[in-house]
Each structure stands twice: as structure tokens, then as C-alpha cells.
Design an enzyme around this catalytic site. Structure first.
Site, short mmCIF file in Angstrom:
data_model
loop_
_atom_site.label_atom_id
_atom_site.label_comp_id
_atom_site.label_asym_id
_atom_site.label_seq_id
_atom_site.Cartn_x
_atom_site.Cartn_y
_atom_site.Cartn_z
N TYR A 74 0.83 -1.21 -0.08
CA TYR A 74 0.02 0.11 -0.02
C TYR A 74 0.79 1.12 0.03
O TYR A 74 2.12 1.07 -0.09
CB TYR A 74 -0.98 -0.03 1.04
CG TYR A 74 -2.25 -1.08 1.02
CD1 TYR A 74 -3.38 -0.44 0.75
CD2 TYR A 74 -1.73 -2.37 0.88
CE1 TYR A 74 -4.37 -1.42 0.51
CE2 TYR A 74 -3.14 -3.16 0.55
CZ TYR A 74 -4.30 -2.62 0.41
OH TYR A 74 -5.41 -3.38 0.23
N ALA A 76 -23.40 -29.85 1.02
CA ALA A 76 -24.76 -29.33 1.05
C ALA A 76 -26.08 -29.95 2.08
O ALA A 76 -26.47 -29.36 2.92
CB ALA A 76 -25.28 -29.26 -0.21
N GLN A 118 -18.89 -35.68 -2.21
CA GLN A 118 -17.42 -35.09 -2.79
C GLN A 118 -16.50 -34.71 -2.16
O GLN A 118 -15.36 -34.63 -2.69
CB GLN A 118 -18.09 -33.95 -4.06
CG GLN A 118 -18.88 -34.53 -5.13
CD GLN A 118 -18.35 -35.50 -5.90
OE1 GLN A 118 -17.15 -35.48 -6.18
NE2 GLN A 118 -19.01 -36.57 -6.18
#
Length: 656
Positions: free
Chosen positions: A185, A405, A432
């Protein structure tokens, strides 16, 4: 009672006239939860209070903008550049104090790492947004917008803007100020020889390049007085070509200590080396601690150590006990579970929802102009809605499919008081997620997440039926008030590869039994499943090639994709992109594939195993039933990944 091994973390710590109740610091993370004008919102307030309630001693507000017109970077950070923002910050300070935490603000200016104009320029859209400011006109490769070198008069003004922001922080009841000189920054841009090519008093020598930051620190110290705590967050090693060296940064730290800094929050990297800002999965917690220790030894000042330490608090406690660091910085782990501190202190570390270090909170959301979200914690950013309050009526809910899910749907429904049955066709739950456990680099993170879900379902007494394959005609047998289908996508090989190659083993076969594929193999299709399969094969000793007719892993967030490709190459995977399979044959028991590439022409690959990556397709048609079903996860949105699964599961029963 605090576990003995964690006791060093729960000792009080004093910085000048401020005493923290413990050594645990939530570091600054941009959330995009502020209002469009940069004020503290109800969303931001609830998010911060929830983290303070979790037990950290010091909570840092996100990067707080000292010059909205030129320095906000992008989006809507919290502002402190005008007096009108003091009341909101004071409300936030009071709220965190009521929870027993101290509060700090991080004063920052983005400099050339502002993408407010870059997004429009890249899209060919005319804009009157000013060019970003910097030390010189060196364009960030991560942003792509050429900055304008600051005039000396602008530097003078900016010093006063930092000072004015510091005064507002004090007036708002903020306990600590952190000067942001990190990750490339503005203040870093002046110190780094990569970005500072000036030939005036702010460029050239080490002393000149440090001048702007030192002026800011001295002026802030003058404004806040001798007893107020000041922290400086800075990159002790930029890890970019031509960047400031560790030795240069150690000298900078010595000067800043003389100028009034009390504590150093030590990081590494810039936007051009983001893997050190968001240390990814597979990297040991504490990898940046040696940098903090070096700063501590060079300055004699306390330091905050970071780099995934919130994910391993026993290890963090060892660092504190040994004197390597004084305070422990926690970032993403606080997003995944706001009660990380409290649960560890209560001896319930296994109940902490683990951060998987995917960095999608930053790369898939903040970087794409969306509010910060978490792949594993769908409630992040919605704390103000009370989404998990008890349901007015308890229902019998059946969830079909125990992948991410389904597990999250069952967990959330049970928390709200519903009677939940979770049904899974396979012998064990996980779906999965189990396929991602094999590659070593993120095995620990994914295993921890799966085990956490299992413990949660057990704690909540969810009835789980494994080895039970449900068909549409069986749904009435459940006598359920709600049926949620989370049985997953249909995974199929691409049709053109079936026509060319015939029946071949798949990426799923590899992830279930990698030992069956010894020798050499080619994985055709660089999906996430294909990349995981290639990684697993190479780690098991198989000579592995990964081929795709386009780009490998386009669905994976950039930081994790880069890490996975790095891990694959380190493991010996040969990666061939933009290569189409145009022929297939046999040489004895071996497969011979012809590849056509745009760059290198035709390539022949001869291997023991030709493996096809499966692709997901919708499975909604498999449930041609009269019942009113709710589909979750990839069963309806096959392109969805873990984030989609947890969101669907959580919001299936949550209150909006």
C-alpha cells in the site's frame, strides 16, 4: 479451565496504558460491510460484536480510510477522513468494550493498489476517476492502472490526513491505532525500491525512502500523545523482484521504534505476491513467524505473529512461550468460527469449525466487489439477522444426500429445533468432500472440515442412515414435512472423449483407489477433480501428465489455483494446456494418445493408464416426483463448488 498448553495465550498483555485480557488479536480484514458512504452499518456492527464475544483480546477494525477521494482502494471500507464518522466508530467501540474486547483501527491509503479506476479502464469505460497516487509511476501488475507520482505538497497534506484520522480515532474511543505500511500500500510504495524511483528527498537512499512513513508515525505519535498505543503493520519481506530486503525492513523497524511505534504486526508480500498475504492450504501455520522474531530481536519491541496461527492455537502458544512472538494474529480462522478462542479455552478445540485456507473470502468475493463471505461459514455477514433462532414450529425434515450441502442442511435444521433424518447412499457420509482428502497439500484442512461436520451431526443427534439409496417412488415413505435433495450432480465423462477413448477409468476412480494406478498415467481434463486426481497420482509415485484443451482449473479461485498448480509441478506433474486429444490407440497394454497443441504441434503420450476427468451435470431429472422438493448443492447447480453447497444447505432452513 484453560488447557495448560494454551495458558501462554491467556496471559494479559500491556501496551503503554492499555492492558489486553489475552494475547489473541483479530487482525484487520476488509469486509465490504460498511454503508456506501463508509459508515459503520448494522451488518458490520453485528459481525464485529460476534467476534468480540468469541473471546479475542483485541479486535482490529478493517482497513480504515484516511482519504476517501484518493485512497480507499475499492468498494466501501470504513471511513475516518471526516468528523461525521466518529459517532459510528464510537458506537462500535462501546459495543466491543461491552464484550470485554479492546478495539483498534488501521489507518491506510491504498496508493497504486486502488482499482476504483482500473476496473473501468480495463472495460474500456470512460471515467473521471483520478489516477491512483504512488511514489512513482510504476504500474502494479496486480492492478494494471498506472499511478501518478505524488507531489511533495501532496505528501505534506497526506501526513496531516493520517494525523487527523488518528485524532478522530482517539475521540471515538478507539483503544489502539495501527499504521498500515504493509502489502504494497501507499506507505510501502515509498519505502520499496521496486515502486520508488524518485530523485528528491523521498527517493534514492534508505533514509529518504523511509521519510514519508517516519513522518506519518511521528506526527501520529505527536497527536495521540505519549501514552497511547501505536502498532505498525508492515511487510518485513516483500518477496517481489526489486522489493525491499529483509535487512532494509529491519532497519526501517528500528527507526519506527525510535519514532514511537510500540508493537509491530509483521507480515510479508504485496499484491504481486499475494500467497504471503493469504497463506494457502498446505502451508504450515507459523511460516511467517521467523520474520516477526527477527523484528522483535532488531527493535526490542513486542510483535504480533501471523500466518494461519488461529488454525493451530497450541502451536501459537508455543511461539508465545518461547519468546518468538508476543501476540497472536488471527484472521480467516475468526471468519470460519467466531468462537475459535472461546472453544479452545474451554477445551473444545474439536468443536471449532476449521478454516480451510482457500482464501475465497478475499479472492472470490472482496476482489470481485462483493461482500466478504466464507466457504465454510454461511452465517458470516448475516449475524445481524439472527438466522439460527429457534423455528416457531418443529418439522420432520429429511435430507437426501450427505455431501457438504446435505450435511450443512441437516446441521442447520437441527440447530433450529427440527427433527432431521440424513440419508446417504454410500457407506459413509461426506460426498464429494471425500474425494478431496487424498492430495496431501490440503488433506489436513479437508479432513478437519469433514470431521467437524460429523461431530456436529452427532452432537445435534441427527439421525443418519448410510448405505440407503433413495428413489423418487420412495419419498412418501418418509412422512416428512420437508424433503431436501442434496444427492449431488451426475458425474459423466465428456461425450467426445467417450467416443474417442471408449470406457476408461475416471478421476473419481483415482480418488477412491489411487494405488490401482501405478506406473504412468495421463489425466484428461483439468477440472478441479482432474487436478486433484493428478496431484494424488503424482504423490503416490505415478508418473503423471495432466492435459486440458483449454486452461487448467478455471473454476478454482486464482490464489488456490496457483497453489494447486505449484503443488502439482513440485510433485512432478507434467501439465499441458491448450492440447486436444485427437487420437487414441494401444501399444500392448499401454495407451497411446495423440495430442494437438496450438504452441508445440502434435505430441504423443504413451502411458499405463488414460484417465478421464468427469464433469458434473444436473441431476434434477432423476427426481421426477410429485412432492414439493427443495434441491440443494450440485444436484441443481452442477457448476457449484463447496461455497454453493454450504450456502444452499444453511439457507434451506435459516431465517432471512
Amino acid at each position: 479451565m484453560t488447557p495448560t498448553k494454551l495458558e501462554p495465550l491467556f496471559e494479559p498483555f500491556s501496551i503503554r496504558n492499555l492492558t489486553l485480557k489475552n494475547r489473541l488479536v483479530q487482525t484487520s480484514m476488509y469486509s465490504w460491510y460498511a454503508t456506501s458512504e463508509g459508515e459503520v452499518s448494522d451488518r458490520h456492527m453485528a459481525y464485529m460484536v460476534r467476534r468480540a464475544r468469541g473471546g479475542a483480546g483485541l479486535i482490529m477494525v478493517e482497513n480504515t480510510c484516511i482519504d476517501w477521494a484518493t485512497g480507499r482502494g475499492s468498494g466501501m471500507p470504513i471511513r475516518i477522513d471526516e468528523d461525521r464518522f466518529i459517532p459510528g466508530l464510537n458506537d462500535l467501540a462501546n459495543a466491543l468494550h461491552r464484550e470485554g474486547a479492546k478495539i483498534g483501527v488501521q489507518l491506510y491509503h491504498a496508493g497504486r493498489q486502488s482499482d476504483a479506476r482500473a476496473r473501468l479502464v480495463k472495460a474500456g469505460i470512460a471515467t473521471d476517476e483520478p489516477a491512483p497516487l504512488s511514489a512513482s509511476d510504476v504500474t502494479s501488475t496486480a492492478i494494471g492502472d498506472q499511478p501518478r507520482p505524488m507531489l511533495v505538497s501532496e505528501i505534506d497534506d497526506m501526513v496531516e490526513k493520517f494525523a487527523a484520522a488518528a485524532l478522530r480515532a482517539v475521540n471515538a474511543g478507539i483503544d489502539v491505532i495501527e499504521v498500515h505500511a504493509v502489502h504494497g500500500y501507499l506507505l510501502t510504495q515509498f519505502f520499496s525500491p521496486q515502486t520508488n524511483h524518485r530523485d528528491d528527498e523521498y527517493g534514492g537512499s534508505l533514509e529518504n525512502r523511509a521519510r514519508f512513513l517516519r513522518r506519518v508515525v511521528r506526527r501520529v505519535r505527536e497527536v495521540v500523545g505519549p501514552d497511547y498505543p501505536l502498532i505498525c503493520r508492515f511487510s518485513a519481506d516483500e518477496r517481489v523482484p526489486g522489493g525491499a530486503s529483509i535487512e532494509d525492513n529491519l532497519q526501517l523497524a528500528r527507526w519506527l521504534a525510535e519514532d514511537g511505534i510500540d508493537v509491530f504486526n509483521v507480515s510479508a508480500g504485496t499484491y504481486e505476491a499475494r500467497q504471503w498475504i493469504y497463506v494457502p492450504a498446505g502451508v504450515e501455520p507459523g511460516v511467517l513467524v521467523p520474520l516477526a522474531t527477527a523484528v522483535r530481536e532488531a527493535t526490542g519491541k513486542p510483535v504480533i505473529g501471523i500466518s494461519r496461527l488461529g488454525m493451530d492455537l497450541p502451536k501459537a502458544a508455543e511461539f508465545v512461550a518461547s519468546g518468538a512472538i508476543d501476540l497472536v494474529g488471527m484472521g480467516r480462522s475468526q471468519l470460519a468460527d467466531p468462537d475459535t478462542v472461546a472453544k479452545n479455552r474451554a477445551g473444545r478445540a474439536d468443536d471449532v469449525r476449521p478454516c480451510i485456507a482457500c482464501a475465497e473470502c478475499a479472492r472470490e468475493f472482496i476482489a470481485k466487489q462483493k461482500r466478504m463471505q466464507c466457504v465454510v461459514n454461511p452465517e458470516l455477514g448475516y449475524e445481524f439477522r439472527g438466522t439460527m433462532r429457534p423455528a416457531p414450529v418443529s418439522q420432520r425434515i429429511v435430507v437426501i444426500g450427505a455431501g457438504p450441502a446435505g450435511m450443512e442442511a441437516a446441521r442447520s435444521a437441527a440447530i433450529r429445533g427440527h427433527d432431521v433424518v440424513l440419508v446417504e447412499a454410500e457407506p459413509e457420509i461426506g460426498g464429494q468432500l471425500r474425494h478431496s482428502l487424498l492430495p496431501r497439500f490440503h488433506r489436513q484442512e479437508m479432513t478437519s472440515l469433514l470431521n467437524w461436520w460429523k461431530r456436529e451431526l452427532d452432537r445435534l443427534k441427527v439421525e443418519i442412515r448410510v448405505g440407503t439409496r433413495v428413489r423418487a417412488e420412495m419419498l412418501n415413505d418418509f412422512a416428512a414435512d420437508q424433503i431436501m435433495v442434496a444427492s449431488g450432480a451426475l458425474w459423466q465423462p465428456p461425450a467426445h472423449l467417450v467416443e474417442l477413448l471408449g470406457d476408461r477409468p475416471t478421476s473419481h476412480d483415482v480418488l477412491l483407489d489411487v494405488a490401482a494406478f501405478a506406473g504412468s498415467a495421463v489425466v484428461i481434463g483439468g477440472t478441479e477433480a482432474g487436478l486433484n486426481a493428478a496431484l494424488a497420482l503424482a504423490e503416490a509415485g505415478t508418473e503423471t501428465t495432466l492435459v486440458d484443451d483449454a486452461t487448467i482449473g478455471p473454476e478454482i479461485s486464482d490464489l488456490m489455483r496457483n497453489e494447486m498448480l505449484h503443488q502439482a509441478r513440485e510433485a512432478g506433474v507434467r501439465i499441458i494446456e491448450n492440447a486436444a486429444v485427437v487420437s487414441a490407440g494401444r501399444e500392448g497394454a499401454r495407451s497411446v494418445l495423440g495430442l494437438r497443441t496450438a504452441d508445440t504441434g502434435d505430441i504423443t503420450v504413451t502411458v499405463d493408464h488414460a484417465i478421464v476427468s468427469l464433469k458434473p451435470t444436473s441431476a434434477v431429472s432423476e427426481w421426477n416426483a410429485e412432492q414439493d422438493l427443495r434441491f440443494l448443492g450440485t444436484v441443481a447447480t452442477p457448476a457449484g463448488r463447496l461455497y454453493q453447497a454450504t450456502q444452499d444447505g444453511f439457507w434451506a432452513t435459516a431465517e432471512y
